[in-house]
Design a protein around this motif. Structure first.
Motif, PDB file in Angstrom:
ATOM      1  N   LEU A  38       3.832   0.700   2.522  1.00 17.11           N
ATOM      2  CA  LEU A  38       3.787  -0.517   3.324  1.00 17.11           C
ATOM      3  C   LEU A  38       4.221  -1.658   2.413  1.00 17.11           C
ATOM      4  O   LEU A  38       3.573  -1.942   1.401  1.00 17.11           O
ATOM      5  N   ARG A  56       7.339  -0.775   6.925  1.00 17.70           N
ATOM      6  CA  ARG A  56       7.210   0.491   6.200  1.00 17.70           C
ATOM      7  C   ARG A  56       8.507   0.783   5.465  1.00 17.70           C
ATOM      8  O   ARG A  56       9.598   0.536   5.967  1.00 17.70           O
ATOM      9  N   ASP A  66      10.287   3.772   2.483  1.00 18.68           N
ATOM     10  CA  ASP A  66      10.068   4.990   1.729  1.00 18.68           C
ATOM     11  C   ASP A  66      10.998   5.010   0.526  1.00 18.68           C
ATOM     12  O   ASP A  66      12.051   4.393   0.525  1.00 18.68           O
ATOM     13  N   LEU A  83       1.115   4.661   1.569  1.00 25.87           N
ATOM     14  CA  LEU A  83       0.542   5.332   2.737  1.00 25.87           C
ATOM     15  C   LEU A  83       0.459   6.845   2.542  1.00 25.87           C
ATOM     16  O   LEU A  83      -0.482   7.487   3.005  1.00 25.87           O
ATOM     17  N   ASN A  84       1.428   7.388   1.859  1.00 22.56           N
ATOM     18  CA  ASN A  84       1.484   8.834   1.686  1.00 22.56           C
ATOM     19  C   ASN A  84       2.380   9.149   0.508  1.00 22.56           C
ATOM     20  O   ASN A  84       3.357   8.436   0.252  1.00 22.56           O
ATOM     21  N   PRO A 113      -1.840  12.129   2.175  1.00 25.67           N
ATOM     22  CA  PRO A 113      -1.905  10.787   2.751  1.00 25.67           C
ATOM     23  C   PRO A 113      -3.110  10.015   2.221  1.00 25.67           C
ATOM     24  O   PRO A 113      -4.147  10.604   1.888  1.00 25.67           O
ATOM     25  N   THR A 114      -2.972   8.699   2.205  1.00 27.54           N
ATOM     26  CA  THR A 114      -4.054   7.856   1.728  1.00 27.54           C
ATOM     27  C   THR A 114      -5.197   7.775   2.729  1.00 27.54           C
ATOM     28  O   THR A 114      -6.366   7.774   2.350  1.00 27.54           O
ATOM     29  N   PHE A 115      -4.872   7.726   4.041  1.00 23.38           N
ATOM     30  CA  PHE A 115      -5.896   7.398   5.024  1.00 23.38           C
ATOM     31  C   PHE A 115      -6.955   8.479   5.168  1.00 23.38           C
ATOM     32  O   PHE A 115      -8.126   8.169   5.383  1.00 23.38           O
ATOM     33  N   THR A 163       0.837  -1.201   0.000  1.00 24.87           N
ATOM     34  CA  THR A 163       0.000   0.000   0.000  1.00 24.87           C
ATOM     35  C   THR A 163       0.870   1.248   0.000  1.00 24.87           C
ATOM     36  O   THR A 163       1.918   1.263   0.637  1.00 24.87           O
ATOM     37  N   ASP A 183       5.743   7.025   0.916  1.00 21.10           N
ATOM     38  CA  ASP A 183       5.824   6.259   2.166  1.00 21.10           C
ATOM     39  C   ASP A 183       4.945   5.028   1.950  1.00 21.10           C
ATOM     40  O   ASP A 183       3.744   5.173   1.688  1.00 21.10           O
TER      41      ASP A 183
END
Length: 121
Positions: free
Chosen positions: A101, A107, A109, A32-33, A52-54, A30, A99
């Motif tokens: 996963l 994690r 980058d 993340l950002n 960011p994704t979240f 994934t 960033d």
């Protein structure tokens, strides 16, 4: 291995616009950002925008707020930076940073190679 490739840099006149693209490829779980950062000659690298994704809430450095806009194509693992009202101080190498996963659960980058943006007065 993850690769980030930027494109869209070039020469613009003061007041003009450019649109940068970043494509993320490789093996990962994934994103993340994603951030865009820039480095002017003789200066340290600074983050100018992030998404960011979240929460999908964009953040911007004060120096570009109201002029730059970050967006993402989540299906294609791409990010964009629309740069309007460009000023000579926006000159620099622009980098895409992700960033991630990893499939291992750790994690990671990754940075792109950068694309040059030059704004003439």
């Amino acid at each position: 291995q993850v690769q980030l490739v930027e494109s869209g840099g070039g020469l613009a006149q003061s007041g003009g616009s450019l649109r940068l693209s970043c494509t993320v490829s490789g093996t990962f779980s994934t994103i993340l950002n994603i951030e865009w950062a820039r480095q002017a000659p003789g200066k340290s690298r600074e983050v100018v925008a992030g998404l960011p994704t979240f929460d999908k809430k964009a953040t911007y450095a004060d120096s570009v707020k109201g002029r730059f806009s970050i967006s993402r194509d989540y299906a294609k693992n791409m990010a964009f930076l629309q740069m309007d009202s460009l000023q000579p101080d926006d000159t620099g190498v622009y980098y895409c940073h992700a960033d991630l996963l990893a499939t291992s659960g750790w994690r990671e980058d990754s940075w792109g190679q950068g694309t040059q943006v030059t704004v003439s007065s």
